[in-house]
Design a protein around this motif. Sequence first.
Motif, mmCIF file in Angstrom:
data_model
loop_
_atom_site.group_PDB
_atom_site.id
_atom_site.type_symbol
_atom_site.label_atom_id
_atom_site.label_comp_id
_atom_site.label_asym_id
_atom_site.label_seq_id
_atom_site.Cartn_x
_atom_site.Cartn_y
_atom_site.Cartn_z
ATOM 1 N N GLU A 3 0.856 -1.265 0.139
ATOM 2 C CA GLU A 3 0.112 -0.201 -0.133
ATOM 3 C C GLU A 3 0.901 1.280 -0.136
ATOM 4 O OE1 GLU A 3 -2.453 -1.746 3.344
ATOM 5 O OE2 GLU A 3 -3.667 0.357 2.548
ATOM 6 N N PHE A 4 0.667 2.121 -0.966
ATOM 7 C CA PHE A 4 1.175 3.434 -0.685
ATOM 8 C C PHE A 4 0.092 4.425 -0.179
ATOM 9 C CE2 PHE A 4 3.478 1.458 -4.557
ATOM 10 C CZ PHE A 4 4.834 1.738 -4.331
ATOM 11 N N GLU A 5 0.559 5.241 0.537
ATOM 12 C CA GLU A 5 -0.485 6.050 1.392
ATOM 13 C C GLU A 5 -0.112 7.464 1.265
ATOM 14 O OE1 GLU A 5 -2.232 3.552 5.347
ATOM 15 O OE2 GLU A 5 -1.051 5.338 5.445
ATOM 16 N N GLN A 6 -0.694 8.122 0.305
ATOM 17 C CA GLN A 6 -0.242 9.628 0.175
ATOM 18 C C GLN A 6 1.336 9.801 0.321
ATOM 19 O OE1 GLN A 6 -1.971 12.477 -0.139
ATOM 20 N NE2 GLN A 6 -3.486 11.103 -0.931
ATOM 21 N N VAL A 7 1.986 9.279 -0.758
ATOM 22 C CA VAL A 7 3.191 9.242 -0.601
ATOM 23 C C VAL A 7 3.986 10.444 -1.448
ATOM 24 C CG1 VAL A 7 5.476 7.878 -1.345
ATOM 25 C CG2 VAL A 7 3.719 6.823 -0.394
ATOM 26 N N THR A 8 4.840 10.953 -0.842
ATOM 27 C CA THR A 8 5.554 12.470 -1.668
ATOM 28 C C THR A 8 7.031 12.113 -1.702
ATOM 29 O OG1 THR A 8 3.791 13.920 -1.387
ATOM 30 C CG2 THR A 8 5.906 14.768 -1.854
ATOM 31 N N LYS A 9 7.622 12.109 -2.728
ATOM 32 C CA LYS A 9 9.105 12.240 -2.790
ATOM 33 C C LYS A 9 9.743 13.565 -3.289
ATOM 34 C CE LYS A 9 13.348 11.327 -2.098
ATOM 35 N NZ LYS A 9 14.124 11.220 -0.784
ATOM 36 N N THR A 10 10.385 14.359 -2.417
ATOM 37 C CA THR A 10 10.944 15.432 -3.007
ATOM 38 C C THR A 10 12.692 15.048 -2.924
ATOM 39 O OG1 THR A 10 9.289 16.808 -2.033
ATOM 40 C CG2 THR A 10 11.390 17.984 -3.092
ATOM 41 N N TYR A 11 13.227 15.188 -4.107
ATOM 42 C CA TYR A 11 14.713 14.882 -3.967
ATOM 43 C C TYR A 11 15.462 16.189 -3.441
ATOM 44 C CZ TYR A 11 14.429 10.507 -6.365
ATOM 45 O OH TYR A 11 14.005 8.888 -6.386
ATOM 46 N N PRO A 12 16.511 16.066 -3.081
ATOM 47 C CA PRO A 12 17.480 17.052 -2.466
ATOM 48 C C PRO A 12 17.620 18.088 -3.974
ATOM 49 C CG PRO A 12 18.635 15.012 -1.844
ATOM 50 C CD PRO A 12 17.117 14.668 -2.684
ATOM 51 N N GLY A 13 17.705 19.208 -3.842
ATOM 52 C CA GLY A 13 17.639 19.967 -5.047
ATOM 53 C C GLY A 13 16.162 20.426 -5.294
ATOM 54 N N GLY A 14 15.142 19.808 -4.719
ATOM 55 C CA GLY A 14 13.625 20.342 -4.967
ATOM 56 C C GLY A 14 13.111 19.657 -5.800
ATOM 57 N N SER A 15 13.705 18.778 -6.732
ATOM 58 C CA SER A 15 12.930 18.052 -7.950
ATOM 59 C C SER A 15 11.601 17.211 -7.337
ATOM 60 C CB SER A 15 13.665 17.591 -8.861
ATOM 61 O OG SER A 15 13.847 15.963 -8.786
ATOM 62 N N VAL A 16 10.514 17.281 -7.695
ATOM 63 C CA VAL A 16 9.365 16.568 -6.939
ATOM 64 C C VAL A 16 9.076 15.210 -7.850
ATOM 65 C CG1 VAL A 16 6.940 16.500 -5.989
ATOM 66 C CG2 VAL A 16 8.521 18.626 -5.806
ATOM 67 N N ALA A 17 9.407 14.229 -7.358
ATOM 68 C CA ALA A 17 9.430 12.752 -8.237
ATOM 69 C C ALA A 17 7.953 12.559 -8.120
ATOM 70 C CB ALA A 17 10.476 12.081 -8.069
ATOM 71 N N VAL A 18 7.346 12.312 -6.936
ATOM 72 C CA VAL A 18 6.296 11.740 -6.807
ATOM 73 C C VAL A 18 5.423 12.836 -5.845
ATOM 74 C CG1 VAL A 18 5.156 9.800 -5.385
ATOM 75 C CG2 VAL A 18 6.997 9.328 -6.857
ATOM 76 N N GLU A 19 4.111 12.738 -6.187
ATOM 77 C CA GLU A 19 3.414 13.824 -5.278
ATOM 78 C C GLU A 19 1.852 13.155 -4.777
ATOM 79 O OE1 GLU A 19 3.054 17.546 -6.967
ATOM 80 O OE2 GLU A 19 2.507 18.590 -5.022
ATOM 81 N N GLY A 20 1.890 13.027 -3.514
ATOM 82 C CA GLY A 20 0.669 12.421 -3.007
ATOM 83 C C GLY A 20 -0.030 11.378 -3.728
ATOM 84 N N PHE A 21 0.843 10.121 -3.846
ATOM 85 C CA PHE A 21 0.692 8.811 -4.446
ATOM 86 C C PHE A 21 -0.046 7.860 -3.590
ATOM 87 C CE2 PHE A 21 1.441 4.747 -6.068
ATOM 88 C CZ PHE A 21 1.032 4.677 -7.407
ATOM 89 N N SER A 22 -1.117 7.113 -4.117
ATOM 90 C CA SER A 22 -1.891 6.196 -3.162
ATOM 91 C C SER A 22 -2.128 5.206 -4.004
ATOM 92 C CB SER A 22 -3.168 6.871 -2.221
ATOM 93 O OG SER A 22 -2.656 7.820 -1.476
ATOM 94 N N LEU A 23 -1.963 4.098 -3.678
ATOM 95 C CA LEU A 23 -2.323 2.917 -4.651
ATOM 96 C C LEU A 23 -2.190 1.477 -3.643
ATOM 97 C CD1 LEU A 23 -2.579 1.765 -7.663
ATOM 98 C CD2 LEU A 23 -0.257 1.229 -7.364
ATOM 99 N N VAL A 24 -3.003 0.692 -3.774
ATOM 100 C CA VAL A 24 -3.002 -0.746 -3.421
ATOM 101 C C VAL A 24 -2.718 -1.844 -4.532
ATOM 102 C CG1 VAL A 24 -4.350 -2.305 -1.961
ATOM 103 C CG2 VAL A 24 -4.767 -0.051 -1.476
#
Lengths: 270, 221
Positions: A3-24
């Motif tokens: 389960e992905f629950e509202q997953v966000t990943k911002t890499y150092p340097g500010g690039s947003v790779a994943v924003e608010g991702f949810s999936l089962v």
Amino acid sequence: MIEFEQVTKTYPGGSVAVEGFSLVVPSHRTVALVGSSGSGKTTLLRMVNRMVEPTSGRVLIDDQDVQDRDPVELRRSIGYVLQAGGLLPHRTVLDNVATVLRLNHVTRQAARARAAEMLERVGLDPALGSRYPGQLSGGQQQRVGVARALVPDPNILLMDEPFGAVDPIVRRELQDELARLQTELGKTIVFVTHDVDEAFRLGDEVVVLRERAAIAQQGTPSDILAAPADEFVHDFVGAGRAERVLHTQTIGGRLVAVDGTGLPVGVLES
Amino acid sequence: MTWLSLNWPHVIDLARAHLLLSVPAILLSVVIAVPVGRLAYRHPRVGGPLLGAASLLYAIPALPLLIVIPALLGTPLRSATTMIVALTVYGVALLVRTAADAFTAVDDHTRGAAVAVGHSPLAVFWQVDLPLAFPVLLSGVRVVTVSTIGLVTIGALIGVSSLGTLLTDGFQRSIPAEVTTGVIATVLLALLLDGLLLLTGRVAAPWTRAARPARGTAVTA
Ligand SMILES: Nc1ncnc2c1ncn2[C@@H]1O[C@H](COP(=O)(O)OP(=O)(O)OP(=O)(O)O)[C@@H](O)[C@H]1O
Ligand SMILES: [Mg+2]
């Protein structure tokens, strides 16, 4: 189950790779993540085995936050086929496949025996076992990558464009083989690709991603093909592509399916 | 030749002494330089100055070093220990940069893949970093070996016996044959050890010969 629950990943340097991702991802199913380059597919996969830590949100495996698991132990329990092979160049093919078993303290002999068996299962000549990865073709290396991920018999398999580096014919062969293996093994698979046909062929469920891993549409291949959610999905899956639009013609008393270019592609049986 | 036929047991003894000084120094150099090199690779900010300082050690002239070491460590002046420490200082100075380069040259993708399939940090070092750095490390060790075998002869000047003794003794007593023997024996010893290392490399890193050169990338020896 993953389960992905509202997953966000911002890499150092500010690039947003994943924003608010949810999936089962239900157990024993294959979910194919498909999206263009840079849409965050690899990032999503690597958050499952803690190669990447989410900036916010959680990833759960069987209701347990992966954050609470020891990363090394977690990785050994998950099969991971890397985007570009990732075999160890100084180990023979057999020892590459046996790697995770050895890390789990299986004796060398037993590990090699199981590795040899697995080579055969993924359609490789066991004689290749004594070669080094540098002595294999791209397609053979991909198979070794799949064998390495499968040999510890993990419940979960993460596959990152595992057939990316091979020609279309071998690619098709590898896809068929994976499909066959999956009917035998029933793993929980997250399969990443940017090839829509591959996603449709292998995914019980397909998730079409835009930038930042925003879900454009999620459903079975036929759901998506029959009713693309929007223009983006319509174009991405090529729903309007000539070879996807079939109509029938009666030729010699039989119904023949013909695609948009006029090419006969098959015969319909009632 | 007559000199040699009369003195060969002495030459053999000196060759053995020569090895007993150089082999421990070479081993110590490796044991010290590899972790330092790896540290320098892992932490470049500390690593840069560290490598610079270590390489500078090589600039210390031998005779002062042989006097400073007993003063610092309290070892007797004319002892094997003093000599081995001095040789190790030079060996480390020669090897650290190569060691750091050897780890830098390991493909990050391969290292990352090893972590991703479940290697612990320790397993990454022993099973991935070290073997993949090995060919470059070995080339550094070969340089250190040849250099050390040569440097050992300097010990004769402070009275530590080695094949160098043939040089000092031969000069003092004007026996050209003894000097020549000393030079040739030293070179032969260096070649012998270098050959052994070369062979070790062949046996211990079979993948380097087996690998087909990848298309479009340079072939490295
Ligand atoms: N280590 C990193 N540091 C900074 N930015 C990164 C890092 N890894 C990925 N990114 C960025 O995050 C975004 C998503 O990358 P990701 O690798 O997840 O995409 P992808 O969907 O797997 O792409 P591809 O199909 O090309 O493999 C990209 O814009 C990428 O540049
Ligand atoms: Mg990717």
